[in-house]
Design a protein around this motif. Sequence first.
Motif, PDB file in Angstrom:
ATOM      1  N   THR A 225       0.852  -1.186   0.000  1.00 40.26           N
ATOM      2  CA  THR A 225       0.000   0.000   0.000  1.00 40.26           C
ATOM      3  C   THR A 225       0.887   1.235   0.000  1.00 40.26           C
ATOM      4  O   THR A 225       1.572   1.512   0.982  1.00 40.26           O
ATOM      5  CB  THR A 225      -0.944  -0.002   1.215  1.00 40.26           C
ATOM      6  N   GLU A 226       0.846   1.979  -1.080  1.00 41.47           N
ATOM      7  CA  GLU A 226       1.762   3.105  -1.253  1.00 41.47           C
ATOM      8  C   GLU A 226       1.255   4.364  -0.558  1.00 41.47           C
ATOM      9  O   GLU A 226       0.119   4.435  -0.085  1.00 41.47           O
ATOM     10  CB  GLU A 226       1.962   3.382  -2.743  1.00 41.47           C
ATOM     11  N   LYS A 227       2.115   5.382  -0.543  1.00 40.89           N
ATOM     12  CA  LYS A 227       1.806   6.667   0.076  1.00 40.89           C
ATOM     13  C   LYS A 227       1.640   7.736  -1.003  1.00 40.89           C
ATOM     14  O   LYS A 227       2.089   7.591  -2.136  1.00 40.89           O
ATOM     15  CB  LYS A 227       2.945   7.107   1.001  1.00 40.89           C
TER      16      LYS A 227
ATOM     17  N   GLY B 124      -0.389   7.765   5.667  1.00 42.91           N
ATOM     18  CA  GLY B 124      -1.401   7.597   4.626  1.00 42.91           C
ATOM     19  C   GLY B 124      -1.158   6.412   3.717  1.00 42.91           C
ATOM     20  O   GLY B 124      -0.860   6.589   2.525  1.00 42.91           O
ATOM     21  N   PHE B 125      -1.298   5.198   4.221  1.00 41.29           N
ATOM     22  CA  PHE B 125      -1.196   3.989   3.406  1.00 41.29           C
ATOM     23  C   PHE B 125      -2.476   3.883   2.575  1.00 41.29           C
ATOM     24  O   PHE B 125      -3.545   3.617   3.122  1.00 41.29           O
ATOM     25  CB  PHE B 125      -1.029   2.757   4.287  1.00 41.29           C
ATOM     26  N   VAL B 126      -2.353   4.071   1.272  1.00 40.51           N
ATOM     27  CA  VAL B 126      -3.548   4.142   0.433  1.00 40.51           C
ATOM     28  C   VAL B 126      -4.014   2.739   0.057  1.00 40.51           C
ATOM     29  O   VAL B 126      -3.292   1.971  -0.589  1.00 40.51           O
ATOM     30  CB  VAL B 126      -3.279   4.980  -0.822  1.00 40.51           C
ATOM     31  N   GLN B 127      -5.236   2.422   0.473  1.00 37.02           N
ATOM     32  CA  GLN B 127      -5.862   1.143   0.179  1.00 37.02           C
ATOM     33  C   GLN B 127      -7.041   1.354  -0.774  1.00 37.02           C
ATOM     34  O   GLN B 127      -7.534   2.471  -0.942  1.00 37.02           O
ATOM     35  CB  GLN B 127      -6.385   0.487   1.456  1.00 37.02           C
ATOM     36  N   GLN B 128      -7.496   0.263  -1.350  1.00 40.85           N
ATOM     37  CA  GLN B 128      -8.685   0.321  -2.193  1.00 40.85           C
ATOM     38  C   GLN B 128      -9.908   0.547  -1.316  1.00 40.85           C
ATOM     39  O   GLN B 128     -10.221  -0.254  -0.432  1.00 40.85           O
ATOM     40  CB  GLN B 128      -8.830  -0.974  -2.984  1.00 40.85           C
TER      41      GLN B 128
ATOM     42  N   PRO C 278      -5.307  -6.072   2.964  1.00 32.22           N
ATOM     43  CA  PRO C 278      -5.505  -4.837   2.204  1.00 32.22           C
ATOM     44  C   PRO C 278      -5.084  -4.970   0.740  1.00 32.22           C
ATOM     45  O   PRO C 278      -4.137  -5.694   0.409  1.00 32.22           O
ATOM     46  CB  PRO C 278      -4.623  -3.830   2.944  1.00 32.22           C
ATOM     47  N   VAL C 279      -5.787  -4.243  -0.121  1.00 27.53           N
ATOM     48  CA  VAL C 279      -5.472  -4.205  -1.553  1.00 27.53           C
ATOM     49  C   VAL C 279      -4.805  -2.864  -1.840  1.00 27.53           C
ATOM     50  O   VAL C 279      -5.351  -1.806  -1.518  1.00 27.53           O
ATOM     51  CB  VAL C 279      -6.748  -4.370  -2.398  1.00 27.53           C
ATOM     52  N   GLY C 280      -3.617  -2.926  -2.435  1.00 32.51           N
ATOM     53  CA  GLY C 280      -2.869  -1.705  -2.692  1.00 32.51           C
ATOM     54  C   GLY C 280      -2.386  -1.604  -4.120  1.00 32.51           C
ATOM     55  O   GLY C 280      -2.701  -2.438  -4.978  1.00 32.51           O
ATOM     56  N   THR C 281      -1.576  -0.569  -4.371  1.00 28.27           N
ATOM     57  CA  THR C 281      -1.068  -0.266  -5.710  1.00 28.27           C
ATOM     58  C   THR C 281       0.433  -0.485  -5.824  1.00 28.27           C
ATOM     59  O   THR C 281       1.018  -0.189  -6.865  1.00 28.27           O
ATOM     60  CB  THR C 281      -1.353   1.201  -6.054  1.00 28.27           C
TER      61      THR C 281
END
Length: 536
Positions: free
Chosen positions: A70-72, A172-176, A194-197
């Motif tokens: 999970t990117e920032k 801010g770990f960006v998840q779907q 979690p699903v991330g990019t």
Amino acid sequence: MRSRRRRVPALVAAVVCTVVLATACTGSSTPSGPGGTADSFTFALPAAPISLDVVKDFVGNTMQVVAPVTEKLELVSETGEVSPGLAASVAEPDPTTLVYTLRPDVRFSDGAPLTSDDVVWSLKHAADTAAGAQTAGNITWIESVTATGPLEVTVRTTQPVPNARGSIAVVGFVQQAAFGRAHPEDLGTPAASPVGTGPYRIAANTPDRITLERNPHFRGPAPRVATIHFTFIPQDNSAQLAMRSGALQGAVASNLKTVDQWRAIPGTTPYEMPSLYTTFLTMDTTTAPLDDVHVRRAIAHSVDRAGVLSAGYGSYATLLRGLAPPGLLASVAPSTDAVDAFLDGLPQYDLDPAAARDELARSAYPQGFTLDVPVITGNPASELVVQNLARNMAGLGVTITPRPVTSSQWTSTVYAHGDDIGMQTMALVPSIPDPSSVLGAVTGRENIRPQGFNLANWSPPAAEEAFRRLETSTDRAQRWEASQVLLRGIAEEVPYLPLFGLNTVAVLGDGFTFDRPPGFFDLYINGSWVHALTAG
């Protein structure tokens, strides 16, 4: 490491001190392919994450696993600069507004495109105090997060915040968002990873192992290693045996004194990574007997900090002169000479039985007292300091009883911030070189709460006013003065006893190397270590 606090984040660290990446001498790791590629790499952590949803387990071990998934919005460097991540650009139209423009070419590991809705949900999730988000203390100043376009997110703050972008970048770990909404209760469990990019996706999550595999939809160059396994081995000697047997290619050690043992594995080379890792004792100033300043000073004079440092860390740590290491103050002080001069002028507490006896005689407990102190199993800063304190205070009629707790038990207690917080051994790992990352976490009335880390419950008027200036002013001179007020107050009243500043040591062995020197932030904050990992 475990983190929490406020504006400028600091990981709260319970265990991690040394990171070792080494190839087993038996060579059982997957043979390398062209360009340093490999099918797999196995890394041992001292404990399994409680959750793979970082907001529920905001610690170094978990971040190391999840950051490549999970990117920032932005990445943070060791010197505090931010660089593009999922955000292609960031505008600051006024002192309380940030406008993030997202990259248009980003997809989650299931192929769905990243939208502003995903970022809005993720930041609100990280700030959800009511749900117990451990990350919430870092961003309490966020007033609103809104999608102002398909690829635009606007964050408004309640006041001007120094290093707001860095703080958001770290938590801010960006998840779907769709997956998160579909799993409100079990997100982060084995049933709902979690699903991330990021360059990896979570392929498996069991009690014994977490497996990451390449994300086929990642927009950038694929990492060289196809699959990364994380396994859990709590003791250094067990991890070393596993590495020698070929079961591991990497491990995390909890004891810096074991670096020479790791070095003895054929073909390994240690790389020391400076960090701002800050360890200290906390003492609740609102409950007896720690509410007596003379008791706290007696305790401070009863810890052989130099002896514990030598026994526990060797040359990989330094004694702290104040609660903020010099590197945290460089961003606000006029010069490094000014930092050194100030820290050298603070009251210092070395082992001094006579001074300890004198302070105890001046307290409300001249005949001594009893105190149970939690000891984090496997943590040198906790075990050695508390044992040393108990031994040195026994002659004063003081009974310190070490009470063993696991890292998870310690974390739960610290985050709960209950009435029985007492004395704790604490470690913060600032993710940005700014005094707020420590001083803004452990002072201020607003941090006397669950998920708050003013564990001393210390907030005299002068400190409260300085805390406000440090947290809200954007004037460097004012923030330097506020830092000095807080550090001087802590040194005089001893709500906290500074202990050690620790470095991280990476050891790379034959078969795997880093193609560029890694930093602490690469390993634990940004997840970029996976791009540097290459097979020999």
